[in-house]
Design an enzyme around this catalytic site. Structure first.
Site, PDB file in Angstrom:
ATOM      1  N   ARG A 215      51.039  54.327  43.926  1.00  0.00           N
ATOM      2  CA  ARG A 215      51.395  53.068  44.594  1.00  0.00           C
ATOM      3  C   ARG A 215      50.547  51.939  44.014  1.00  0.00           C
ATOM      4  NH1 ARG A 215      48.336  53.844  50.495  1.00  0.00           N
ATOM      5  NH2 ARG A 215      46.309  53.119  49.745  1.00  0.00           N
TER       6      ARG A 215
ATOM      7  N   VAL B  57      40.667  62.752  41.555  1.00  0.00           N
ATOM      8  CA  VAL B  57      39.817  62.388  40.409  1.00  0.00           C
ATOM      9  C   VAL B  57      38.383  62.912  40.538  1.00  0.00           C
ATOM     10  CG1 VAL B  57      41.129  60.351  39.720  1.00  0.00           C
ATOM     11  CG2 VAL B  57      39.274  60.106  41.405  1.00  0.00           C
TER      12      VAL B  57
ATOM     13  N   TYR C 128      31.132  49.848  47.358  1.00  0.00           N
ATOM     14  CA  TYR C 128      32.236  49.468  46.459  1.00  0.00           C
ATOM     15  C   TYR C 128      31.704  48.648  45.285  1.00  0.00           C
ATOM     16  CZ  TYR C 128      36.870  47.763  45.034  1.00  0.00           C
ATOM     17  OH  TYR C 128      38.011  47.473  44.319  1.00  0.00           O
TER      18      TYR C 128
ATOM     19  N   ASP D 268      47.864  61.503  41.252  1.00  0.00           N
ATOM     20  CA  ASP D 268      47.411  60.957  42.542  1.00  0.00           C
ATOM     21  C   ASP D 268      47.191  62.115  43.502  1.00  0.00           C
ATOM     22  OD1 ASP D 268      47.306  59.217  45.040  1.00  0.00           O
ATOM     23  OD2 ASP D 268      47.919  57.700  43.590  1.00  0.00           O
TER      24      ASP D 268
HETATM   25  N1  NAD Z   1      43.879  45.336  45.450  1.00  0.00           N
HETATM   26  C1  NAD Z   1      42.851  44.629  45.056  1.00  0.00           C
HETATM   27  O1  NAD Z   1      42.673  43.476  45.514  1.00  0.00           O
HETATM   28  C2  NAD Z   1      41.902  45.156  44.008  1.00  0.00           C
HETATM   29  C3  NAD Z   1      41.052  44.250  43.381  1.00  0.00           C
HETATM   30  C4  NAD Z   1      40.207  44.694  42.379  1.00  0.00           C
HETATM   31  C5  NAD Z   1      40.224  46.026  41.992  1.00  0.00           C
HETATM   32  N2  NAD Z   1      41.055  46.897  42.627  1.00  0.00           N
HETATM   33  C6  NAD Z   1      41.040  48.276  42.140  1.00  0.00           C
HETATM   34  O2  NAD Z   1      42.305  48.578  41.597  1.00  0.00           O
HETATM   35  C7  NAD Z   1      42.572  49.974  41.713  1.00  0.00           C
HETATM   36  C8  NAD Z   1      43.925  50.179  42.380  1.00  0.00           C
HETATM   37  O3  NAD Z   1      43.854  49.627  43.691  1.00  0.00           O
HETATM   38  P1  NAD Z   1      45.138  49.233  44.576  1.00  0.00           P
HETATM   39  O4  NAD Z   1      44.863  47.890  45.126  1.00  0.00           O
HETATM   40  O5  NAD Z   1      46.385  49.505  43.840  1.00  0.00           O
HETATM   41  O6  NAD Z   1      44.909  50.277  45.774  1.00  0.00           O
HETATM   42  P2  NAD Z   1      45.886  51.274  46.532  1.00  0.00           P
HETATM   43  O7  NAD Z   1      45.089  51.745  47.692  1.00  0.00           O
HETATM   44  O8  NAD Z   1      47.208  50.654  46.777  1.00  0.00           O
HETATM   45  O9  NAD Z   1      46.073  52.447  45.449  1.00  0.00           O
HETATM   46  C9  NAD Z   1      45.017  53.302  45.099  1.00  0.00           C
HETATM   47  C10 NAD Z   1      45.597  54.648  44.698  1.00  0.00           C
HETATM   48  O10 NAD Z   1      44.496  55.513  44.370  1.00  0.00           O
HETATM   49  C11 NAD Z   1      44.779  56.780  44.945  1.00  0.00           C
HETATM   50  N3  NAD Z   1      43.547  57.560  45.170  1.00  0.00           N
HETATM   51  C12 NAD Z   1      42.602  57.356  46.107  1.00  0.00           C
HETATM   52  N4  NAD Z   1      41.674  58.331  46.032  1.00  0.00           N
HETATM   53  C13 NAD Z   1      42.060  59.159  45.039  1.00  0.00           C
HETATM   54  C14 NAD Z   1      41.512  60.338  44.467  1.00  0.00           C
HETATM   55  N5  NAD Z   1      40.379  60.901  44.953  1.00  0.00           N
HETATM   56  N6  NAD Z   1      42.158  60.919  43.427  1.00  0.00           N
HETATM   57  C15 NAD Z   1      43.299  60.381  42.946  1.00  0.00           C
HETATM   58  N7  NAD Z   1      43.876  59.270  43.445  1.00  0.00           N
HETATM   59  C16 NAD Z   1      43.255  58.673  44.482  1.00  0.00           C
HETATM   60  C17 NAD Z   1      45.475  56.457  46.254  1.00  0.00           C
HETATM   61  O11 NAD Z   1      46.165  57.576  46.795  1.00  0.00           O
HETATM   62  C18 NAD Z   1      46.393  55.312  45.835  1.00  0.00           C
HETATM   63  O12 NAD Z   1      47.623  55.774  45.366  1.00  0.00           O
HETATM   64  C19 NAD Z   1      41.388  50.548  42.495  1.00  0.00           C
HETATM   65  O13 NAD Z   1      40.457  51.093  41.595  1.00  0.00           O
HETATM   66  C20 NAD Z   1      40.806  49.336  43.180  1.00  0.00           C
HETATM   67  O14 NAD Z   1      39.443  49.503  43.481  1.00  0.00           O
HETATM   68  C21 NAD Z   1      41.898  46.510  43.629  1.00  0.00           C
END
Ligand code: NAD
Length: 249
Positions: A22, A65, A156, A43
């Site tokens: 997602r 992971v 974080y 995932d």
């Molecule tokens: N959304 C934001 O504003 C934002 C900003 C900066 C960085 N990020 C980073 O971007 C990346 C994606 O975030 P997102 O916003 O799409 O979040 P999200 O929560 O929508 O998606 C994260 C995905 O990682 C998966 N995940 C969680 N733990 C896991 C594990 N142990 N093994 C495998 N998969 C796992 C979840 O199931 C999910 O599908 C992350 O690393 C997040 O820290 C997000």
């Protein structure tokens, strides 16, 4: 993005995306497949992950992971299905809120374990496969939280600064194998993670919240055309980290 001869830029390439079920991870899978890559969607959300894999004509693998045995199985299965890995997007991540003096060790370890150790394990297990391929690109998804500090997010922030540092060391270690390693630092992107945070976006000095596709476009550039970039940070934050906004009027 196509080459001048009209060919898709990533045809024949094998890409592994963690957290691909997602949000930004799904956008990375869609973008890579659109450029002709064979995509392995990894995932812990099996139903959503399998749906993304079906959408992009790729393969879904259950991969936590933080699990070395999951990584070993995923690399073996990917090589059996498609051949050696060319592209790894270490995208899986979690966030948690809490003041530093109130953060329990268990919560600290959970966030650092997934965001930082998970990224290390991805590099650790995919590097040999990329050596077999003759080259590779690893894109580590950090955050603006890997460039500055934020209150109530110490685990974080520490994990994302760790990803930034790990990227530089890994780039130095793996450059000799023709493997580039870079980090992307998104600002606030509209996903489930950002929604869960319920931050007051109005306080941010940004014109709008970003979209996952805007991050995926940067990822595509980094894995295809950015042939002389390694160890570097690439920021996609709408200007969020430029500085403070004052109201002097
Ligand atoms: N959304 C934001 O504003 C934002 C900003 C900066 C960085 N990020 C980073 O971007 C990346 C994606 O975030 P997102 O916003 O799409 O979040 P999200 O929560 O929508 O998606 C994260 C995905 O990682 C998966 N995940 C969680 N733990 C896991 C594990 N142990 N093994 C495998 N998969 C796992 C979840 O199931 C999910 O599908 C992350 O690393 C997040 O820290 C997000």
């Amino acid at each position: 993005m196509s080459n001048l001869d009209g060919k898709l830029s990533l045809s024949g390439k094998v890409a592994v995306v963690t957290g691909g079920a997602r949000g930004m991870g799904a956008a990375h899978c869609i973008a890579l497949a659109a450029q002709g890559a064979s995509v392995v969607v990894c995932d812990v959300l099996d139903v959503e992950g399998a749906a993304v894999a079906e959408q992009v004509g790729g393969t879904y693998l259950h991969l936590d992971v933080t699990s070395e045995s999951d990584w070993e199985s995923a690399v073996t299965a990917t090589e059996a299905a498609y051949g050696p890995i060319n592209i790894l997007v270490n995208n899986a991540g979690v966030v948690g809120l809490g003041r530093v003096d109130k953060t329990e060790l268990e919560e600290w370890n959970r966030i650092v374990g997934i965001n930082l150790t998970g990224t290390f394990l991805g590099i650790r297990w995919c590097a040999d496969s990329m050596k077999k391929a003759g080259s590779g690109v690893i894109v580590n998804i950090s955050s603006t939280a890997g460039l500055v500090g934020y209150c109530d997010m110490s685990a974080y922030v520490a994990s994302k600064w760790g990803v930034r540092g790990l990227t530089k060391s890994a780039a130095l270690d793996l450059g000799r194998f023709n493997i580039r390693v870079v980090s992307i630092h998104p600002g606030i992107i509209e996903t489930d993670m950002a929604a869960d945070l319920a931050i007051s976006f109005k306080r941010q000095a940004i014109p709008r919240i970003g979209q996952s596709e805007e991050v995926a476009k940067l990822m595509l550039y980094l894995v295809s055309d950015a042939s002389y970039s390694t160890g570097a940070e690439f920021v996609v934050d709408g200007g969020q980290t430029l500085g403070q906004v004052y109201d002097l009027t």
